[in-house]
Design an enzyme around this catalytic site. Structure first.
Site, PDB file in Angstrom:
ATOM      1  N   GLY A 129       7.187  32.907  24.627  1.00  0.00           N
ATOM      2  CA  GLY A 129       6.667  33.452  23.368  1.00  0.00           C
ATOM      3  C   GLY A 129       6.661  34.969  23.370  1.00  0.00           C
TER       4      GLY A 129
ATOM      5  N   THR B 117       9.235  38.409  22.262  1.00  0.00           N
ATOM      6  CA  THR B 117       9.955  38.726  21.024  1.00  0.00           C
ATOM      7  C   THR B 117      11.026  37.671  20.754  1.00  0.00           C
ATOM      8  OG1 THR B 117       9.525  41.057  21.382  1.00  0.00           O
ATOM      9  CG2 THR B 117      11.315  40.525  19.883  1.00  0.00           C
ATOM     10  N   ALA B 118      11.743  37.245  21.810  1.00  0.00           N
ATOM     11  CA  ALA B 118      12.822  36.267  21.605  1.00  0.00           C
ATOM     12  C   ALA B 118      12.263  34.928  21.124  1.00  0.00           C
ATOM     13  CB  ALA B 118      13.603  36.073  22.906  1.00  0.00           C
TER      14      ALA B 118
ATOM     15  N   GLU C 230      10.824  48.303  21.726  1.00  0.00           N
ATOM     16  CA  GLU C 230      10.132  48.790  20.527  1.00  0.00           C
ATOM     17  C   GLU C 230      11.065  49.557  19.600  1.00  0.00           C
ATOM     18  OE1 GLU C 230       6.419  50.627  22.068  1.00  0.00           O
ATOM     19  OE2 GLU C 230       5.710  48.552  21.928  1.00  0.00           O
TER      20      GLU C 230
ATOM     21  N   LYS D 211      13.368  54.639  11.837  1.00  0.00           N
ATOM     22  CA  LYS D 211      14.328  55.157  12.822  1.00  0.00           C
ATOM     23  C   LYS D 211      15.675  55.386  12.125  1.00  0.00           C
ATOM     24  CE  LYS D 211      16.802  53.836  17.034  1.00  0.00           C
ATOM     25  NZ  LYS D 211      17.066  52.768  18.008  1.00  0.00           N
TER      26      LYS D 211
ATOM     27  N   THR E  23      19.835  47.555  21.811  1.00  0.00           N
ATOM     28  CA  THR E  23      20.656  46.438  21.336  1.00  0.00           C
ATOM     29  C   THR E  23      20.070  45.060  21.632  1.00  0.00           C
ATOM     30  OG1 THR E  23      21.885  46.839  23.384  1.00  0.00           O
ATOM     31  CG2 THR E  23      22.889  47.568  21.339  1.00  0.00           C
TER      32      THR E  23
ATOM     33  N   ILE F  10      17.080  43.429  21.025  1.00  0.00           N
ATOM     34  CA  ILE F  10      16.463  42.659  19.931  1.00  0.00           C
ATOM     35  C   ILE F  10      17.560  42.236  18.947  1.00  0.00           C
ATOM     36  CG2 ILE F  10      14.863  42.781  17.967  1.00  0.00           C
ATOM     37  CD1 ILE F  10      13.083  44.593  19.728  1.00  0.00           C
TER      38      ILE F  10
END
Ligand code: FAD
Length: 511
Positions: free
Chosen positions: A14, A16-17, A50, A79, A346, A348
């Site tokens: 659990g 980000t992926a 982030e 960004k 790269t 995320i």
């Protein structure tokens, strides 16, 4: 309709992926398939990741996420690109800004005319032809205005800096609201079917078995299913990307957040700086073969904008990829499928593309080999091209005197990158193959920014008269300057967005 549809998906992990996958699958599949996610608070997540790239906006749009809500919940900033300091040589800096560059003249890419003028000694600053770069230089931001399609203000291309913990929490709320069932627990074992070696279930520490038809391995560097259970091989790229460790620490913000990530080269690696609304994220990525942990930590702490807000955390990794991220009924997404380098943010994005690929080849319980073969082929292509782009940053340097940079400058390159460099060096050509992540202008900025000279340019760039080319370039630069003048400051834009979102939420609540 398949006669053997997938009935249950189990996501292990659990971070980000895991939560990106759960959110996207729950949105796409509705309640046609049960989705369970198991994670362990004791183990926790990698806690970094982030800085994003613009394609994340497509992911958010597909999920129907409102930008203001997202920016508020993840304490995000905008960004526009990445500033690279001291990479080509100490004291130099350049930016890789997202989005378009200049305005094409005739049939050729803009950069060939720029190269022509550069060769004539009349052009040096590539950045003044990018609306993203010009805005970043003055700390301004606004999103692209679709009503101004013919202006650079319609071309602004943005991504976000997000708080990784808040991002995972945000996606979790989203996924649970759409029926994803979360289980807290540690996976201690994988039960395989004897007939075909597929995963039948994962066993949790307290004994519960979670059965599924399709398993998604989002267990991070542990790679519990794809590595340990499936035995999928590993392609090691550390000889090209030698950084294998990072110290990460948040610190207090100093002043307005910058609308770009900063990556500063260090003697055996580089340091990131990511400004959020409430703090600044920092990390020192380094090669443990060239610097010890204590020295790396000292460098990080000596180069913060504000007081550290936590103890620095040490992370270990190795650049490479799973040779088969989809094996039998297990698909690895996130760090379990491989990791290159945080340098161009790269990872995320690769989670996002893996989810999109999984949906494109979504299996039934027959698990056609042709589907997983094609999935794996596409994953390999994507990783190799990103790998080449990252290697370029390390290789294209004139830094001398440290073993790390001497190694990077002189190392043998992959053939695919070598071929690209030859194309660039001879006539300034940049060729993007279908499906590749980084665009021609991405490569252009790094090549020029790190001082790799093109000895020529496209022969047809000599067709227009000298004055015509000079006027065209001057006109484009003048338009960029004017556009930037009307853009708000980055911090002011965020405050305005959050205030108006607040008012809207209050209005909705009182209806
Ligand atoms: P993790 O966050 O490690 O999550 C793994 C999950 O699996 C956790 O929930 C954990 O509890 C669970 N788990 C593991 N074992 C078990 C078990 N036995 N039982 C139950 N649960 C288990 N990417 C970017 O795009 N931009 C960046 O700026 C960026 N910076 C980075 C900097 C560094 C130094 C590193 C190392 C990575 C960076 N990344 C970046 C990559 C990014 O952090 C990851 O791609 C992203 O966080 C996804 O991680 P993950 O979910 O795969 O793994």
């Amino acid at each position: 309709m398949s006669q053997h549809p997938i009935r249950t998906i189990v996501i292990v992990g659990g971070g980000t992926a895991g939560w990106m996958t759960a959110a996207a699958l729950s949105k796409t599949l509705g309640d046609s398939i049960a989705i369970r996610l198991v994670e362990s608070d004791d183990i926790g997540t990698v806690g970094v990741g982030e800085s994003t790239i613009p394609m994340i906006r497509r992911f958010n749009q597909a999920l129907g996420i409102d930008e203001a809500d997202f920016v508020r919940a993840t304490r995000a900033t905008y960004k526009l690109g990445i500033e690279f300091c001291d990479w080509g040589h100490e004291g130099e800096r350049y930016m890789h800004g997202f989005g378009r560059f200049g305005q094409d003249l005739g049939a050729l890419d803009f950069h060939h005319y720029w190269l022509r003028q550069h060769h004539a000694g009349k052009e040096h600053d590539l950045g003044r032809y990018s609306i993203n770069q010009m805005a970043a230089r003055t700390n301004r931001f606004m999103p692209a205005d679709p009503a101004l399609a013919n202006s650079p203000l319609g071309d602004i291309t943005h991504a976000y800096h997000v708080d990784a913990g808040l991002y995972a929490r945000y996606l979790r709320t989203y996924a649970e609201a759409r029926g994803v069932r979360r289980t807290e627990g540690k996976v201690v074992d994988t039960v395989l079917r004897t007939a075909d070696g597929h995963v039948d279930a994962v066993r949790l520490q307290h004994g519960e078995l979670l059965h599924g038809d399709l398993f998604i391995d989002c267990s991070g560097f542990r790679a519990l299913l794809i590595g340990a259970a499936m035995g999928s091989g590993w392609e090691d790229w550390r000889h090209w990307l030698p950084c294998d460790s990072a110290w990460a620490v948040p610190c207090a913000s100093a002043g307005e957040p910058l609308p770009y990530t900063r990556a500063t080269a260090r003697p055996a690696g580089w340091q990131w700086r990511i400004g959020l609304q409430h703090r600044t994220g920092n990390g020192h990525v380094f090669s443990s073969a060239h610097m010890d942990d204590d020295a790396a930590r000292t460098i990080l702490l000596a180069n913060l904008d504000g007081a550290p807000l936590a103890e620095p955390k040490l992370l270990r990794f190795g650049a490479g990829r799973r040779t088969a991220p989809w094996q039998r009924n297990v698909v690895a997404i996130g760090l379990s499928s491989g990791f290159l380098e945080p340098l161009e943010s790269t990872s995320i994005h690769m989670i996002q593309t893996a989810i999109a690929r999984l949906l494109a080849f979504f299996p039934d319980r027959a698990f056609a080999q042709a589907d997983s073969d094609e999935y794996n082929r596409q994953s390999a292509f994507e990783s190799e091209r990103i790998r080449d782009f990252l290697i370029l940053h390390y290789h294209a340097t004139r830094r001398t005197g440290t073993a790390f940079w001497d190694h990077c400058r002189t190392m043998a390159l992959p053939d695919s990158l070598q071929a690209r460099l030859e194309l660039w060096r001879s006539r300034g050509r940049i060729v993007r193959e279908g499906g590749e992540l980084f665009s021609e202008v991405g490569w252009l900025q790094v090549l020029v920014g790190q001082g790799i000279a093109a000895s020529g340019y496209h022969a047809l760039a000599d067709v227009p008269g000298e004055q015509q080319v000079a006027n065209h370039l001057a006109g484009v630069a003048a338009v960029m300057r004017k556009c930037v003048d009307v853009m708000p400051a980055h911090g002011a834009y965020i405050n305005h967005l959050l205030r108006s979102n607040n008012r809207e939420s209050h209005a909705t609540a009182s209806q």
